[in-house]
Each structure stands twice: as C-alpha cells, then as structure tokens.
Write a protein that holds these residues in place. Structure first.
Motif, PDB file in Angstrom:
ATOM      1  N   ALA A 179       0.816  -1.215   0.000  1.00 11.37           N
ATOM      2  CA  ALA A 179       0.000   0.000   0.000  1.00 11.37           C
ATOM      3  C   ALA A 179       0.850   1.266   0.000  1.00 11.37           C
ATOM      4  O   ALA A 179       0.313   2.371  -0.042  1.00 11.37           O
ATOM      5  CB  ALA A 179      -0.921  -0.002   1.221  1.00 11.37           C
ATOM      6  N   GLN A 180       2.167   1.114   0.027  1.00 14.96           N
ATOM      7  CA  GLN A 180       3.028   2.273   0.182  1.00 14.96           C
ATOM      8  C   GLN A 180       3.520   2.851  -1.141  1.00 14.96           C
ATOM      9  O   GLN A 180       4.248   3.835  -1.160  1.00 14.96           O
ATOM     10  CB  GLN A 180       4.255   1.896   1.032  1.00 14.96           C
ATOM     11  CG  GLN A 180       3.882   1.497   2.436  1.00 14.96           C
ATOM     12  CD  GLN A 180       4.895   0.539   3.016  1.00 14.96           C
ATOM     13  OE1 GLN A 180       5.945   0.305   2.447  1.00 14.96           O
ATOM     14  NE2 GLN A 180       4.560  -0.041   4.146  1.00 14.96           N
ATOM     15  N   ALA A 181       3.178   2.212  -2.264  1.00 18.51           N
ATOM     16  CA  ALA A 181       3.700   2.653  -3.554  1.00 18.51           C
ATOM     17  C   ALA A 181       3.276   4.092  -3.839  1.00 18.51           C
ATOM     18  O   ALA A 181       2.138   4.481  -3.614  1.00 18.51           O
ATOM     19  CB  ALA A 181       3.193   1.721  -4.653  1.00 18.51           C
ATOM     20  N   ARG A 182       4.224   4.880  -4.342  1.00 21.11           N
ATOM     21  CA  ARG A 182       3.924   6.255  -4.705  1.00 21.11           C
ATOM     22  C   ARG A 182       4.881   6.673  -5.801  1.00 21.11           C
ATOM     23  O   ARG A 182       5.919   6.065  -6.020  1.00 21.11           O
ATOM     24  CB  ARG A 182       4.065   7.183  -3.499  1.00 21.11           C
ATOM     25  CG  ARG A 182       5.447   7.140  -2.818  1.00 21.11           C
ATOM     26  CD  ARG A 182       5.428   8.015  -1.580  1.00 21.11           C
ATOM     27  NE  ARG A 182       6.717   8.057  -0.915  1.00 21.11           N
ATOM     28  CZ  ARG A 182       7.123   7.175  -0.010  1.00 21.11           C
ATOM     29  NH1 ARG A 182       6.328   6.180   0.308  1.00 21.11           N
ATOM     30  NH2 ARG A 182       8.301   7.295   0.567  1.00 21.11           N
ATOM     31  N   ALA A 225      19.231  13.022   6.082  1.00 18.24           N
ATOM     32  CA  ALA A 225      18.221  12.644   7.081  1.00 18.24           C
ATOM     33  C   ALA A 225      16.816  12.942   6.582  1.00 18.24           C
ATOM     34  O   ALA A 225      15.894  12.134   6.775  1.00 18.24           O
ATOM     35  CB  ALA A 225      18.487  13.383   8.390  1.00 18.24           C
ATOM     36  N   ALA A 226      16.628  14.095   5.946  1.00 20.60           N
ATOM     37  CA  ALA A 226      15.311  14.441   5.412  1.00 20.60           C
ATOM     38  C   ALA A 226      14.900  13.472   4.302  1.00 20.60           C
ATOM     39  O   ALA A 226      13.734  13.060   4.220  1.00 20.60           O
ATOM     40  CB  ALA A 226      15.319  15.875   4.883  1.00 20.60           C
ATOM     41  N   LEU A 227      15.850  13.084   3.464  1.00 19.62           N
ATOM     42  CA  LEU A 227      15.552  12.123   2.406  1.00 19.62           C
ATOM     43  C   LEU A 227      15.188  10.769   2.998  1.00 19.62           C
ATOM     44  O   LEU A 227      14.232  10.119   2.549  1.00 19.62           O
ATOM     45  CB  LEU A 227      16.749  11.998   1.471  1.00 19.62           C
ATOM     46  CG  LEU A 227      16.621  10.980   0.336  1.00 19.62           C
ATOM     47  CD1 LEU A 227      15.442  11.324  -0.575  1.00 19.62           C
ATOM     48  CD2 LEU A 227      17.912  10.885  -0.462  1.00 19.62           C
ATOM     49  N   ALA A 228      15.928  10.334   4.012  1.00 17.48           N
ATOM     50  CA  ALA A 228      15.611   9.063   4.662  1.00 17.48           C
ATOM     51  C   ALA A 228      14.227   9.096   5.292  1.00 17.48           C
ATOM     52  O   ALA A 228      13.469   8.122   5.207  1.00 17.48           O
ATOM     53  CB  ALA A 228      16.673   8.747   5.718  1.00 17.48           C
ATOM     54  N   THR A 235       8.326   7.491   4.826  1.00 17.81           N
ATOM     55  CA  THR A 235       6.943   7.962   4.971  1.00 17.81           C
ATOM     56  C   THR A 235       5.965   6.972   4.357  1.00 17.81           C
ATOM     57  O   THR A 235       6.216   6.404   3.297  1.00 17.81           O
ATOM     58  CB  THR A 235       6.792   9.338   4.299  1.00 17.81           C
ATOM     59  OG1 THR A 235       7.625  10.273   4.983  1.00 17.81           O
ATOM     60  CG2 THR A 235       5.352   9.818   4.341  1.00 17.81           C
ATOM     61  N   GLY A 236       4.856   6.767   5.040  1.00 16.59           N
ATOM     62  CA  GLY A 236       3.820   5.901   4.513  1.00 16.59           C
ATOM     63  C   GLY A 236       3.984   4.445   4.889  1.00 16.59           C
ATOM     64  O   GLY A 236       3.469   3.557   4.211  1.00 16.59           O
ATOM     65  N   ALA A 258      11.305  16.689   4.849  1.00 15.72           N
ATOM     66  CA  ALA A 258      10.929  15.422   4.216  1.00 15.72           C
ATOM     67  C   ALA A 258       9.655  15.592   3.394  1.00 15.72           C
ATOM     68  O   ALA A 258       9.539  15.056   2.282  1.00 15.72           O
ATOM     69  CB  ALA A 258      10.737  14.336   5.277  1.00 15.72           C
ATOM     70  N   GLY A 259       8.706  16.340   3.943  1.00 17.49           N
ATOM     71  CA  GLY A 259       7.481  16.599   3.200  1.00 17.49           C
ATOM     72  C   GLY A 259       7.748  17.361   1.903  1.00 17.49           C
ATOM     73  O   GLY A 259       7.152  17.060   0.858  1.00 17.49           O
ATOM     74  N   ARG A 260       8.655  18.331   1.958  1.00 17.27           N
ATOM     75  CA  ARG A 260       9.011  19.090   0.752  1.00 17.27           C
ATOM     76  C   ARG A 260       9.619  18.163  -0.304  1.00 17.27           C
ATOM     77  O   ARG A 260       9.329  18.279  -1.495  1.00 17.27           O
ATOM     78  CB  ARG A 260      10.017  20.195   1.093  1.00 17.27           C
ATOM     79  CG  ARG A 260       9.515  21.251   2.074  1.00 17.27           C
ATOM     80  CD  ARG A 260       8.504  22.184   1.439  1.00 17.27           C
ATOM     81  NE  ARG A 260       8.164  23.270   2.346  1.00 17.27           N
ATOM     82  CZ  ARG A 260       8.624  24.515   2.209  1.00 17.27           C
ATOM     83  NH1 ARG A 260       9.434  24.819   1.214  1.00 17.27           N
ATOM     84  NH2 ARG A 260       8.263  25.458   3.077  1.00 17.27           N
ATOM     85  N   LEU A 261      10.483  17.253   0.128  1.00 19.58           N
ATOM     86  CA  LEU A 261      11.110  16.336  -0.830  1.00 19.58           C
ATOM     87  C   LEU A 261      10.076  15.393  -1.447  1.00 19.58           C
ATOM     88  O   LEU A 261      10.139  15.086  -2.642  1.00 19.58           O
ATOM     89  CB  LEU A 261      12.217  15.534  -0.142  1.00 19.58           C
ATOM     90  CG  LEU A 261      13.447  16.333   0.274  1.00 19.58           C
ATOM     91  CD1 LEU A 261      14.443  15.428   0.983  1.00 19.58           C
ATOM     92  CD2 LEU A 261      14.101  17.010  -0.927  1.00 19.58           C
ATOM     93  N   GLY A 262       9.135  14.919  -0.615  1.00 12.85           N
ATOM     94  CA  GLY A 262       8.082  14.062  -1.147  1.00 12.85           C
ATOM     95  C   GLY A 262       7.234  14.787  -2.177  1.00 12.85           C
ATOM     96  O   GLY A 262       6.882  14.207  -3.221  1.00 12.85           O
ATOM     97  N   GLU A 263       6.926  16.037  -1.924  1.00 11.05           N
ATOM     98  CA  GLU A 263       6.119  16.821  -2.871  1.00 11.05           C
ATOM     99  C   GLU A 263       6.829  17.015  -4.205  1.00 11.05           C
ATOM    100  O   GLU A 263       6.196  17.113  -5.251  1.00 11.05           O
ATOM    101  CB  GLU A 263       5.802  18.187  -2.270  1.00 11.05           C
ATOM    102  CG  GLU A 263       4.840  18.141  -1.087  1.00 11.05           C
ATOM    103  CD  GLU A 263       4.810  19.462  -0.318  1.00 11.05           C
ATOM    104  OE1 GLU A 263       5.527  20.413  -0.732  1.00 11.05           O
ATOM    105  OE2 GLU A 263       4.083  19.544   0.692  1.00 11.05           O
ATOM    106  N   GLN A 264       8.149  17.053  -4.165  1.00  9.63           N
ATOM    107  CA  GLN A 264       8.925  17.291  -5.383  1.00  9.63           C
ATOM    108  C   GLN A 264       9.306  15.995  -6.118  1.00  9.63           C
ATOM    109  O   GLN A 264       9.967  16.045  -7.154  1.00  9.63           O
ATOM    110  CB  GLN A 264      10.187  18.087  -5.063  1.00  9.63           C
ATOM    111  CG  GLN A 264       9.897  19.478  -4.527  1.00  9.63           C
ATOM    112  CD  GLN A 264      11.168  20.188  -4.102  1.00  9.63           C
ATOM    113  OE1 GLN A 264      11.998  20.558  -4.937  1.00  9.63           O
ATOM    114  NE2 GLN A 264      11.331  20.399  -2.796  1.00  9.63           N
TER     115      GLN A 264
END
Length: 367
Positions: free
Chosen positions: A19-22, A47-50, A55-56, A358-364
């Motif tokens: 369920a974690q695929a993104r 650390a932010a990337l890790a 996440t999820g 981390a949230g910023r990296l996920g959004e990008q």
C-alpha cells in the motif's frame, strides 16, 4: 556484516508494504548515497531524504561512515552504537533506523564472517592490528565501510503470509540512505574496486569489492549531490558529477539546500541592484512607520536619513545576491539532473524541521 541487534525488528506485512507505492523520480533505487561540499547541510538533507523514503509505512536505514555521530546530534540522541537502532517514526507509521559504521567494528565483523576468527579477532584488536589495518590501507577501510552498507541493502527477511497466503521473502529495508564523505573525497571513497586493486588481486576482500561495485553501478543506486546557491559549492557539484560519470557511477539528483526567497518583487529587486530605488519613498515609509526620531541639536531627521541609507545598501546587496543565486541555479540545472530545493529554516534543524523538509522532498518527487 550484520550485528546481532540488527536482526530483531518485527517484519512488516506484505499488504502494508504494497500500500506504500507512490510516484518517485527514483523507482527501483534502494541505495541513496548523499554527498556534498562541507557546509551545505549534507547530513540534514540525507536525514530528510531518509525520513521521506520511510513515509507511509516504509522502513529506511540512515547510515554514516565518518565517525562524527552526526545522526545522533541531528536527532538529539546519545551516540549511536554499532548496530541498527530505530531513531524516529516517519509520517504514516514508517520506521527510520540509524547506523554509525565504525571501521574497526566492521573489520571484526568481516574477520568473523569470512575467516571465523571469533576471539582471535578480538586479540588482534587488543594488539593494535585492527587500527593498523584500517589506517595503513585506506582502500580496505573503505571496503569495510561500504561493505556494511552493501550488506544492509541486500539483507532479506521472511514475512509470514498467514493461513491463506504463502510466506514471502523481501528486503529488510525498503531503502538505505548513506550520508557519505564530502564531494572532494566521494569518488575515491566509492570506487573501492580501484582502491583495492593494488592490495588484493584475489580473495574475499577483492570479491567483496567486486560485489560492492556491482551494486554501486546498478540501477539500485543513485549518488545525490547537495549544494547551496554559491559559486564554490556549485562548481564542486559540477566537478563531482563529471568524476562520478567518468567511473560509471549513477548520478542521482541535485539537492539545493538553504534556499531563501527574495524579499522584494522582481521590479524592485532590479531597481535595488542598480541603485535605482526611490530614496524619498523609503524616507516617507520610515516616517509613516514611526521609525527614527529627529535630532535635538539640528531638528533634522538625521536618523531617518541614516536608516534609509542602510536600507538602500541592504537592498542593493540583496538584489545582487538574488541575481547571483539565479545564475548558480542555472548552472545546476544545466547538469541535466533532477533538482530539488529545500528552504532555509530560521528556527534551525530539529525533528520537526526534518519532518517539514521530508514533506518538501516528497512533494517534489525525490522520495
């Protein structure tokens, strides 16, 4: 070269992992190596990337190899032992583990794994042979350090399927992030095959180096670079990209750290840079804001005048900096790699800041 403590984690269910695929810019990449010039915030970005990769509901390992205990300081933890330790819970229930790889402990692991030395290996440590081996032969030292990370990427676990489903074997970690040495040393550090060529023509060390390089050059690895919008870090990033490509290592993305937004709109920035801001408007604004006071000796508004001069000088400096950052951003974009930007945070870096980054990296799309 796994430590005993690293094998005691509960397995995640297959359903939860599925369920974690993104969407991400790096499908199939499981080893993310992060490097950058000193002072660019390399460890913070790693650390932010890790955190973003965990996440999820995923499980990620963040490893360091420079002996500085940077991960522990960043997460406000005691020094990490030489075993994989859970250091944070990521958004959505993911798990983030940390590991400080120590070359001496890695060598003892290595001797036990390949030569079954056991207590004899500990005797070598007491007489100083381990220090000698990890100091006199830096190529072997790097094989040991990268070898520990290599083992973590490849390690697998069996997930129980329950009554109606078969057991499934899968990687222990969905991703491993390596906080690697700075760009000035990254090529030599990662090119372990070349570094041990004159030390070990055959045998376990040579075989280990070959296996590591196979992983490093595969689609499972990406070497990311951290920079800030300044001339020297940008040039060092470009040089590192060229060197990594020369030895066949897969270059990942460029992470632009500590980005500050312009304080003025475009027209005002251009005018400020050219010294064309209207001084009378600045004086009027200061007066309207009630800033400054009249000189008792002359009755003139000298404090307003001095403050206006200082503000105009600051605006000119700011305009010049924004212009320079625009140029350096163009240089990074010209490298042809995905570029991600992280803001400068006035409050500093703590766990909350890492969640935000981390949230910023996920959004990008970085994770």
């Amino acid at each position: 070269m796994a430590s005993q403590g690293s094998r005691k984690r509960p397995a995640h269910s297959v359903a939860a992992r599925a369920a974690q695929a993104r969407e991400t810019d790096w499908p199939g990449v499981r080893l993310h190596i992060v490097t950058g010039k000193g002072g660019t915030g390399k460890t913070t970005v790693a650390a932010a990337l890790a955190m973003a990769l965990a996440t999820g509901g995923r499980r990620t390992l963040l490893a360091e190899v420079e002996g500085r205990q940077s991960i522990a300081r960043l997460f406000d933890l005691p020094p990490l032992p030489y075993e994989e330790t859970r250091i944070a819970v990521a958004p959505g229930g993911g798990e983030l583990y940390g590991l400080a790889v120590d070359p001496k402990a890695a060598l003892l692991d290595y001797l036990e794994m390949f030569y079954r030395l056991g207590r004899a290996g500990r005797m070598l440590e007491r007489i100083g042979a381990v220090d000698f081996a990890t100091t006199i032969a830096p190529g072997v030292r790097d094989v040991l350090l990268t070898g520990k990370v290599y083992e973590a990427v490849r390690r697998r676990e069996t997930v129980k399927g329950g009554r109606a489903a078969p057991d499934v074997e899968r990687p222990v970690y969905d991703a491993v992030v390596l906080d690697a040495p700075p760009t000035g040393r990254i090529t030599r550090f990662l090119n372990v095959n070349e570094e041990v060529a004159g030390l070990a023509k055959v045998g376990p060390i040579r075989n280990q180096a070959n296996s590591i390089m196979t992983l490093m050059r595969s689609g499972q690895t990406a070497v990311h670079l951290v920079s800030v919008l300044e001339e020297m870090p940008v040039q060092e990033t470009a040089d590192a990209v060229a060197e990594l490509e020369t030895i066949g290592l897969p270059v990942g993305g460029v992470f632009v750290n500590m980005v500050r937004p312009p304080f003025l709109p475009p027209d005002a920035l251009e005018a400020a840079t050219q010294g064309g801001l209207d001084r009378s408007e600045v004086l009027a604004g200061l007066a309207a804001a009630g800033l400054g006071r009249r000189s008792r000796a002359t009755g003139n508004d000298t404090s307003h005048a001095a403050l206006a001069t200082a503000l105009l000088e600051e605006a000119a400096d700011h305009g010049a900096r924004v212009q320079m950052e625009h140029t350096e951003r163009g240089e990074l974009l010209s490298l042809g790699r995905p570029v991600y930007e992280l803001p400068a945070l006035a409050s500093g870096i703590d766990l909350g800041a890492l969640y935000e980054l981390a949230g910023r990296l996920g959004e990008q799309g970085a994770a």
